[in-house]
Enzyme design. Structure first.
Site, mmCIF file in Angstrom:
data_model
loop_
_atom_site.group_PDB
_atom_site.id
_atom_site.type_symbol
_atom_site.label_atom_id
_atom_site.label_comp_id
_atom_site.label_asym_id
_atom_site.label_seq_id
_atom_site.Cartn_x
_atom_site.Cartn_y
_atom_site.Cartn_z
ATOM 1 N N ASP A 1 0.827 -1.202 0.000
ATOM 2 C CA ASP A 1 0.000 0.000 0.000
ATOM 3 C C ASP A 1 0.867 1.260 0.000
ATOM 4 O OD1 ASP A 1 -2.722 1.166 0.236
ATOM 5 O OD2 ASP A 1 -1.908 1.952 2.107
ATOM 6 N N LYS B 1 1.385 4.366 -2.860
ATOM 7 C CA LYS B 1 1.302 5.796 -2.550
ATOM 8 C C LYS B 1 2.515 6.562 -3.063
ATOM 9 C CE LYS B 1 -1.638 5.110 1.516
ATOM 10 N NZ LYS B 1 -1.752 5.207 2.985
#
Length: 822
Positions: free
Chosen positions: A687, A691
């Protein structure tokens, strides 16, 4: 009995077909006429009962086509008139009028029988046929006045209005007509005169009609001939409106308007007036009131030569459609005179009315808009006229595009205010309404655009909102994903409704909701107090169906907010952006997918003048992407980014100190809502990699997720099996996690899962951060992003705050929604 001279005539009242359609409606007409006559001498002009003229035309055409159904139509018309008489008059006063109606209906049937026998319906016969509508209605109105004890005189318009013999659209001889009207009125002995509209006669005495808007024309002719103080047109609307109220809910009456503005609006679809019919009163400066028979106390609209100055720059907007664009183009037109003349002459020979004209400055093309019903005849006429030029290649084959409409802005003051066209085109463009052609008169009182017919409602509302509704702007929101974050978003929206209206002048309506199994769309808006019930009663979720139905609604200022983590929902973005629906994505899938897909979405948003916003992809509610974009737009250049981008991982490492097992801290993070249902999605660092990939792309790098180096701190066995097995393996590997912590603690440092970008490369991984570093003192679930740029070299630009949690993430989505529509 005293004779009334023409100078005593103070007003003319005309009542349209809807005003006399039934006995109940006719009672209103009688009361209005009686009241008017008590004030001053009045001429009342009456249309046929609503729909009767069309029915008579249809009966004549059926008879000419040897279709015996015309008899049934005539019987229906007779019964309708008899029903009005019975409902309007007392029984004692019905006999003579019923006999009159039956006699004239018998004449009608005999006339149609003759048409049937000949198999032909000439213009002259058709004029005689349709004249019966006004003759019958005006006699019934007159009988109603008599039944009320009102003194009146019925005038036969056929004996007063002289025309030429161009049946169907006869031209008035005003010299004779004015004299005959003045003499007839001067000889009248009563203050109330009733006359049928639409009908006239040529010099030989044959009946003629005055064409479209003929009853209005009759009233204007009487008013002009008599020098009336005013003409009143009584219809079923309370005057002219700023827009068609059937399309625009917030359309409002126009109190006063110039003749020129009224004619422009009427030409482009405002059905209240037909421009040619009002020339007799316009030429003499006679004021014209448009009033509502069914709401007589409403002010209506006053049409006058020179109304008082109006604060509104645009007086109104109207539309007409469906229309078709006929385009003549080719290099052989350049520098050669006569093409325009030949085109218009060819269309005139076929009696095709040109609604709009536009020509390129290069003389390479001419486009004309015509009614779609006349489009085929128009193309045939033009093809025949330019057959030689098309065959030798000097002209391209004529192009015809249907399914279009014209939307026009009208206002006398537009010529004195620059930027009206720009505001108009910008408002349409922002809502994905493509303009096919543009025309602006030299007087600058009218700006007309040709658009798709299916966009008329949307365009009308967008323009009305832009030019007439300065107080509020309507925004239509669809939210996909109503779980933890989505639910908080809906709560925030409900709380902020009043503030949005008062402070931002936004009426933000949720018109659609979707979860993993169902969706609901309602163009009137959903009640946020009971959205759960509305969604539960919705349709089974099919994303293609949801997208199709949303686009079919074609609502203005539409935003689609994706508050899911679904790759399937992200596939909806492209078709929505291509129709100028703004997309706000909390979902990171699209922005971190293959670069070509990410770039395509960005390009679609740019090409179709809309927004693709995903601020909450990085840092939840923190203004990370917005700040980065501001730096780049202002000419700065990003060299390096250091960031803690996982609120989950920061929470875990802020709370793990070796006194409790690592697995227990992760369970706490999950229990408090800081992790995904499967915590491995957070702890693997994927994750965070997504980003930093998004930030690198927004900085201008064409990176893929596979280009991001991920130094995972989890042992491989932790990623095997299900979530229960994951927690078991965390416990097994507790010494590994304790060793990581102890190594950092010995140096007085803290563990942080850090994302780094530098000179086109990026990586993520667990690091030991020393005191004094901006990433050292992060608390709880905080995120922090450090931008090192040309302007921020040694001391970076730091953005720090809560980087996880439903409330802050929802607030970030909310902020993006507002950015998308401002």
């Amino acid at each position: 009995m005293r004779a009334f001279s023409c100078q005593h005539v103070m007003q003319v009242l005309k009542f349209g077909g809807s005003s006399v359609a039934t006995a109940k409606n006719m009672q209103r007409v009688l009361a209005l006429a009686e009241a008017a006559a008590r004030r001053t001498t009045t001429v009342v002009v009456v249309s046929a009962l609503g729909g009767v003229t069309d029915a008579l035309i249809e009966a004549g055409r059926r008879a000419a086509a040897a279709d015996g159904q015309y008899r049934e139509q005539l019987r229906h018309l007779e019964e309708r008139h008899l029903e009005v008489v019975r409902g309007l008059l007392p029984i004692t006063g019905q006999s003579a009028v019923l006999s009159f109606v039956k006699t004239h209906c018998n004449e009608l049937e005999s006339l149609c029988d003759g048409i049937f026998a000949l198999g032909e319906l000439s213009d002259r016969t058709l004029d005689r046929l349709v004249s019966y509508g006004e003759l019958l209605s005006s006699r019934v109105v007159a009988a109603g006045l008599a039944a009320r004890g009102v003194a009146y005189e019925w005038l036969d318009s056929r004996k007063l209005i002289r025309t030429d013999a161009k049946y169907g659209h006869a031209a008035v001889d005003f010299g004779i007509t004015n004299q005959q009207i003045q003499e007839a009125v001067a000889a009248a002995g009563v203050p109330l005169l009733v006359a049928p509209g639409f009908v006239a006669s040529e010099a030989g005495g044959s009946t003629t009609t005055l064409g479209r808007g003929g009853s209005d024309y009759t009233a204007a002719i009487f008013a002009g001939a008599l020098g009336a103080e005013q003409l009143e047109i009584w219809t079923d609307v309370s005057g002219m409106m700023t827009a068609d109220p059937r399309l625009v809910r917030h359309a409002r009456p126009i109190p006063r308007i110039s003749y020129q503005e009224a004619m422009e609006l009427s030409h482009f679809g405002a059905k209240v007036l037909y421009p040619p019919t009002i020339q007799p009163v316009r030429q003499q400066g006679i004021p014209l009131w448009i009033k509502n028979t069914f709401a007589p106390d409403d002010a209506g609209t006053l049409v006058e030569v020179d109304p008082p100055a109006n604060k509104a720059i645009v007086r109104g907007l109207s539309s007409i459609g469906p229309v078709a664009l006929l385009r003549l183009e080719g290099s052989g037109m350049v520098g050669i005179p006569g093409f325009s003349r030949r085109l218009f002459a060819a269309l005139a020979r076929e009696q095709v009315n040109v609604i709009l004209i536009t020509q390129s400055s290069s003389e390479h093309s001419i486009s004309v808009a015509v009614s779609e019903a006349e489009a085929s005849r128009a193309k045939q006429a033009a093809d025949a006229e330019f057959e030689a030029e098309i065959s030798n290649g000097r002209l391209d084959p004529l192009a015809l595009e249907g399914g279009l409409a014209i939307v026009a802005l009208v206002g006398d003051q537009m010529k004195d205010h620059p930027g009206i066209s720009g505001r108009m085109f910008s408002a349409l463009g922002t809502n994905g309404i493509n303009i096919r052609a543009i025309a602006q008169g030299s007087s600058e009182k009218n700006i007309s655009t040709v658009i798709r017919q299916q966009d008329v409602r949307k365009a009308s509302n967008v323009l009305h909102e832009t030019f007439f509704e300065a107080t509020t702007r309507q925004v239509n929101l669809v939210v996909a994903g109503v779980g933890n974050v989505g639910g908080k978003l809906l709560e925030q929206l409900a709380r902020q409704q009043t503030w949005l209206r008062e402070k931002l002048r936004l009426n933000l309506r949720v018109v659609g909701l979707a979860n993993s199994s169902r969706f609901v769309l309602n163009e009137e808006g959903l009640e946020l107090e009971n959205w759960q019930q509305a969604l539960a009663a919705g349709q089974p979720l099919d994303l293609d169906t949801l997208t199709e139905q949303l686009l079919a609604l074609n609502l203005r200022n539409t935003v689609f907010a994706d508050v899911t983590a679904s790759a399937d929902v992200a596939t909806c973005y492209a078709p929505l952006l291509a129709r100028s629906v703004a997309v706000v994505a909390c979902n990171k899938v699209a922005a971190s997918s293959e670069y070509v897909a990410y770039a395509r979405l960005k390009a679609l948003a740019s090409d179709f003048n809309t927004q693709f916003l995903f601020e909450t992809n990085v840092g939840a509610g923190l203004p990370v992407i917005g700040t980065l974009n501001d730096l780049l737009r202002s000419g700065d250049e990003v060299h390096r980014i250091e960031a803690v981008l996982s609120g989950t991982l920061n929470f875990v490492f802020n709370n793990y100190d070796g006194t409790r097992p690592f697995a227990e801290v992760v369970r706490q993070a999950q229990a408090e809502g800081y992790t995904e249902p499967d915590p491995r999605l957070d702890l693997t660092g994927v994750d965070v990699a997504r980003k930093i990939l998004i930030l690198a792309r927004e900085s201008g790098q064409q990176l893929e997720l596979s280009d991001i180096e991920n130094d995972s701190f989890l042992p491989a066995s932790c990623l095997e099996g299900d979530v229960a097995a994951f927690y078991e393996q965390l416990a097994v590997h507790e010494p590994h996690f304790r060793a990581l912590y102890d190594a950092a603690a010995e140096k007085g440092e803290k563990l942080r899962f850090v994302a780094r970008y530098r000179d086109g490369q990026a990586r993520v991984g667990l690091q030991s951060i020393a005191p004094g570093h901006d990433l050292y003192a992060l608390q709880g679930k905080d995120n922090a992003v450090l931008f090192f740029t040309n302007r921020y070299t040694e001391q970076p630009l730091v953005i720090k705050g809560a980087g996880a949690g439903a409330d802050v993430t929802a607030s970030g989505v909310f902020a993006d929604i507002l950015r998308a529509v401002q």
